[in-house]
Each structure stands twice: as C-alpha cells, then as structure tokens.
Design a protein around this motif. Structure first.
Motif, PDB file in Angstrom:
ATOM      1  N   LEU A 117       0.813  -1.205   0.000  1.00 34.57           N
ATOM      2  CA  LEU A 117       0.000   0.000   0.000  1.00 34.57           C
ATOM      3  C   LEU A 117       0.853   1.263   0.000  1.00 34.57           C
ATOM      4  O   LEU A 117       0.337   2.359  -0.124  1.00 34.57           O
ATOM      5  N   CYS A 118       2.160   1.117   0.160  1.00 36.19           N
ATOM      6  CA  CYS A 118       3.054   2.263   0.214  1.00 36.19           C
ATOM      7  C   CYS A 118       3.773   2.429  -1.119  1.00 36.19           C
ATOM      8  O   CYS A 118       4.162   1.447  -1.748  1.00 36.19           O
ATOM      9  N   TYR A 119       3.947   3.678  -1.523  1.00 36.49           N
ATOM     10  CA  TYR A 119       4.751   3.951  -2.702  1.00 36.49           C
ATOM     11  C   TYR A 119       6.207   3.687  -2.340  1.00 36.49           C
ATOM     12  O   TYR A 119       6.699   4.151  -1.315  1.00 36.49           O
ATOM     13  N   TYR A 120       6.890   2.942  -3.174  1.00 34.88           N
ATOM     14  CA  TYR A 120       8.252   2.500  -2.872  1.00 34.88           C
ATOM     15  C   TYR A 120       9.238   3.139  -3.835  1.00 34.88           C
ATOM     16  O   TYR A 120       9.110   3.009  -5.048  1.00 34.88           O
ATOM     17  N   VAL A 121      10.221   3.869  -3.291  1.00 33.09           N
ATOM     18  CA  VAL A 121      11.261   4.490  -4.103  1.00 33.09           C
ATOM     19  C   VAL A 121      12.487   3.589  -4.074  1.00 33.09           C
ATOM     20  O   VAL A 121      13.156   3.466  -3.052  1.00 33.09           O
ATOM     21  N   GLN A 122      12.752   2.969  -5.194  1.00 36.17           N
ATOM     22  CA  GLN A 122      13.834   1.990  -5.247  1.00 36.17           C
ATOM     23  C   GLN A 122      15.204   2.657  -5.292  1.00 36.17           C
ATOM     24  O   GLN A 122      16.150   2.203  -4.647  1.00 36.17           O
ATOM     25  N   ASN A 123      15.312   3.745  -6.054  1.00 40.11           N
ATOM     26  CA  ASN A 123      16.598   4.418  -6.210  1.00 40.11           C
ATOM     27  C   ASN A 123      16.492   5.875  -5.770  1.00 40.11           C
ATOM     28  O   ASN A 123      15.662   6.623  -6.289  1.00 40.11           O
ATOM     29  N   VAL A 124      17.328   6.261  -4.816  1.00 36.92           N
ATOM     30  CA  VAL A 124      17.415   7.658  -4.389  1.00 36.92           C
ATOM     31  C   VAL A 124      18.585   8.300  -5.117  1.00 36.92           C
ATOM     32  O   VAL A 124      19.709   7.808  -5.068  1.00 36.92           O
ATOM     33  N   PHE A 125      18.324   9.406  -5.814  1.00 37.65           N
ATOM     34  CA  PHE A 125      19.357  10.069  -6.599  1.00 37.65           C
ATOM     35  C   PHE A 125      20.324  10.819  -5.694  1.00 37.65           C
ATOM     36  O   PHE A 125      19.929  11.339  -4.642  1.00 37.65           O
ATOM     37  N   ASP A 126      21.588  10.898  -6.125  1.00 39.05           N
ATOM     38  CA  ASP A 126      22.533  11.733  -5.398  1.00 39.05           C
ATOM     39  C   ASP A 126      22.348  13.184  -5.834  1.00 39.05           C
ATOM     40  O   ASP A 126      21.553  13.488  -6.733  1.00 39.05           O
ATOM     41  N   VAL A 127      23.085  14.102  -5.211  1.00 37.88           N
ATOM     42  CA  VAL A 127      22.885  15.526  -5.461  1.00 37.88           C
ATOM     43  C   VAL A 127      23.198  15.889  -6.909  1.00 37.88           C
ATOM     44  O   VAL A 127      22.488  16.693  -7.532  1.00 37.88           O
ATOM     45  N   ALA A 128      24.246  15.302  -7.468  1.00 32.73           N
ATOM     46  CA  ALA A 128      24.607  15.593  -8.860  1.00 32.73           C
ATOM     47  C   ALA A 128      23.481  15.189  -9.810  1.00 32.73           C
ATOM     48  O   ALA A 128      23.136  15.929 -10.742  1.00 32.73           O
ATOM     49  N   GLN A 159      17.699  20.497 -14.062  1.00 31.70           N
ATOM     50  CA  GLN A 159      18.076  21.328 -15.209  1.00 31.70           C
ATOM     51  C   GLN A 159      17.421  20.851 -16.500  1.00 31.70           C
ATOM     52  O   GLN A 159      17.074  21.661 -17.364  1.00 31.70           O
ATOM     53  N   ASN A 160      17.252  19.536 -16.626  1.00 29.98           N
ATOM     54  CA  ASN A 160      16.780  18.967 -17.889  1.00 29.98           C
ATOM     55  C   ASN A 160      15.280  18.713 -17.925  1.00 29.98           C
ATOM     56  O   ASN A 160      14.774  18.180 -18.911  1.00 29.98           O
ATOM     57  N   HIS A 161      14.582  19.072 -16.862  1.00 30.75           N
ATOM     58  CA  HIS A 161      13.151  18.762 -16.843  1.00 30.75           C
ATOM     59  C   HIS A 161      12.423  19.575 -17.916  1.00 30.75           C
ATOM     60  O   HIS A 161      12.767  20.719 -18.204  1.00 30.75           O
ATOM     61  N   SER A 162      11.443  18.950 -18.513  1.00 32.69           N
ATOM     62  CA  SER A 162      10.653  19.622 -19.543  1.00 32.69           C
ATOM     63  C   SER A 162       9.377  20.182 -18.926  1.00 32.69           C
ATOM     64  O   SER A 162       9.100  19.983 -17.743  1.00 32.69           O
ATOM     65  N   GLY A 166      17.815  25.110  -6.441  1.00 36.54           N
ATOM     66  CA  GLY A 166      17.300  23.794  -6.813  1.00 36.54           C
ATOM     67  C   GLY A 166      16.018  23.468  -6.075  1.00 36.54           C
ATOM     68  O   GLY A 166      15.058  22.952  -6.651  1.00 36.54           O
ATOM     69  N   ARG A 167      15.994  23.790  -4.788  1.00 43.05           N
ATOM     70  CA  ARG A 167      14.783  23.550  -4.001  1.00 43.05           C
ATOM     71  C   ARG A 167      13.635  24.434  -4.485  1.00 43.05           C
ATOM     72  O   ARG A 167      12.475  24.006  -4.512  1.00 43.05           O
ATOM     73  N   ASP A 168      13.960  25.658  -4.861  1.00 38.36           N
ATOM     74  CA  ASP A 168      12.941  26.565  -5.400  1.00 38.36           C
ATOM     75  C   ASP A 168      12.342  25.997  -6.680  1.00 38.36           C
ATOM     76  O   ASP A 168      11.120  26.028  -6.887  1.00 38.36           O
ATOM     77  N   GLN A 169      13.191  25.454  -7.538  1.00 37.40           N
ATOM     78  CA  GLN A 169      12.703  24.874  -8.784  1.00 37.40           C
ATOM     79  C   GLN A 169      11.803  23.673  -8.509  1.00 37.40           C
ATOM     80  O   GLN A 169      10.763  23.497  -9.155  1.00 37.40           O
ATOM     81  N   MET A 190      24.415  24.984  -7.623  1.00 35.36           N
ATOM     82  CA  MET A 190      23.741  24.381  -8.766  1.00 35.36           C
ATOM     83  C   MET A 190      24.000  25.205 -10.015  1.00 35.36           C
ATOM     84  O   MET A 190      23.661  26.385 -10.069  1.00 35.36           O
ATOM     85  N   PRO A 191      24.628  24.613 -11.049  1.00 36.72           N
ATOM     86  CA  PRO A 191      24.890  25.364 -12.274  1.00 36.72           C
ATOM     87  C   PRO A 191      23.592  25.747 -12.957  1.00 36.72           C
ATOM     88  O   PRO A 191      22.601  25.020 -12.881  1.00 36.72           O
ATOM     89  N   PRO A 192      23.553  26.894 -13.620  1.00 40.32           N
ATOM     90  CA  PRO A 192      22.314  27.353 -14.255  1.00 40.32           C
ATOM     91  C   PRO A 192      21.916  26.476 -15.429  1.00 40.32           C
ATOM     92  O   PRO A 192      22.761  25.946 -16.139  1.00 40.32           O
TER      93      PRO A 192
END
Length: 224
Positions: A12-23, A30-33, A62-65, A128-130
């Motif tokens: 019943l829980c959403y499961y996150v298999q991979n947690v991304f690192d900061v990079a 940056q690449n989100h559409s 990054g948090r603002d985005q 975070m690079p622009p």
C-alpha cells in the motif's frame, strides 16, 4: 503513506527503489521539460523524494525549482479532479486521483517542515549550475534574490497544501473510511509550525494554517 520510502513497508506504500545523489538531482532539475499532466508525478516522484533525503545539500535555487514544479502539479491535478469528480468516476479513476493527491500532499507537507527547519536561509546559492533557460534569462535584481529564502519557500508550500485541502476532494474517499494516514500527513506540518512562538506574525501562515486544520476537523474528522 509512510514517508520512509526507501523501505518497502507494504504493497500500500509507494516504494522508491533508487534515491538520486545531489549531482543527479541537479541534472534532472536542469533537464526537466514542461509539466503538462498531473500523472507525470508518478515518474518524477523519486526526484522530489531524493530532494527530501538530501535536502540540506541541494541548493536553494534547486529547491525553489522543485517547489515550482510541485505547485504546477498541484494546480494541474486540482483542475483535473474538480472537472471529473462530479462524474461517475470508476473505482480505478478515483483511486488514481486519490494516489496523486496523497503523494502531492505528503511531499509538500514534508517540504514545509524541511524548509522551516532550515537555518541557513541563503538568498542565493551557486552550487547548482544554471540551466540553459536560466543562462538566457536576465540576471535577477538583488532584492529579488534576497526574497528567495527557506521561509518564503515554506510559505509557498503551505499555500500549495491549503489549495489541495480546500478543494472538493473528499468524495474521492469511501464515506465510511477515515484516512488516518492522510490526516496525520497533512496536520503534521501544521502542528510543527504552531510550536513556533513567532509564527503568528506571518500573514501567510496566519491565513492558511487555521484553514487547513479547520477543514481537516470538519471534513476528515481530525481530533474527534
């Protein structure tokens, strides 16, 4: 919803298999559409959750985005669900919208707490690079940069949570069910903020926090 999503507590829980690192977080931001449909959250959820895990290491920009992306998803979902909720939704459609709303609520609620706990309140972070779009944009004025703080982002998230709760979403639940996990998820940041003696001076918190609690009491039987 259990928010320790790196462990698969139950089906019943959403499961996150991979947690991304900061990079990877920065690259994906940056690449989100352009976000066009609320169901895009299902693919983007690991990104938002990874930001929660690495919150202190992700730049304020990054948090603002991420917040702006979440608010877009909330707006799209609220428009979509309000348009469909008066129809005779199938069980699958109702469950789909309910899951999206729960995921958005838990994320935005967790962000509220993280932003409030953040003591840095940096006005500008260069870690975070622009993105390509940011490179083309004109530089922000100094007073605009100074408005980008953890407090201001917390307030945006609180308004976003209030937008969800004040919408006509209660019919998505079975009338006989009291969703205690959802109630706890939504009210947790409210009680977190109430503990602050100076919070009543904040007009956004003063307007939205009591409204959220009132709706949770009247419609979701909180504290009864």
């Amino acid at each position: 919803m259990v928010f320790d999503l790196q462990q698969q507590h139950s089906t019943l829980c959403y499961y996150v298999q991979n947690v991304f690192d900061v990079a990877e977080i920065n690259t994906r931001l940056q690449n989100h559409s352009r976000i066009e449909k609320p169901e895009e959250l299902l693919e983007m959820f690991p990104l938002f959750y990874s930001i929660v895990i690495h919150f202190d290491k992700v730049s304020i920009t990054g948090r603002d985005q991420a917040v702006e992306m979440l608010l877009q998803l909330i707006s799209l979902e609220m428009i979509d669900v309000q348009r469909q909720i008066h129809r005779d939704l199938s069980i699958d459609d109702r469950r789909f919208h309910l899951n999206i709303i729960k995921m958005l609520s838990c994320l935005i609620a967790e962000y509220i707490i993280r932003f409030d706990n953040d003591q840095t309140n940096k006005s500008l972070d260069v870690d975070m690079p622009p993105s390509k779009k940011r490179k083309k944009a004109k530089a922000s004025k100094t007073n605009e940069k100074s408005s980008l703080t953890s407090d201001s982002l917390r307030d945006k998230c609180l308004k976003g949570l209030c937008d969800i709760i004040r919408s006509h979403i209660k019919p998505l639940w079975d009338p006989s069910i009291i969703d205690e996990q959802f109630v706890k998820c939504v009210t947790k940041p409210c009680y977190h903020l109430i503990r602050r003696t100076d919070i009543a001076k904040n007009p956004i918190v003063k307007e939205n926090l009591p409204l959220i609690l009132t709706i949770m009491i009247n419609k979701f039987e909180h504290a009864r």
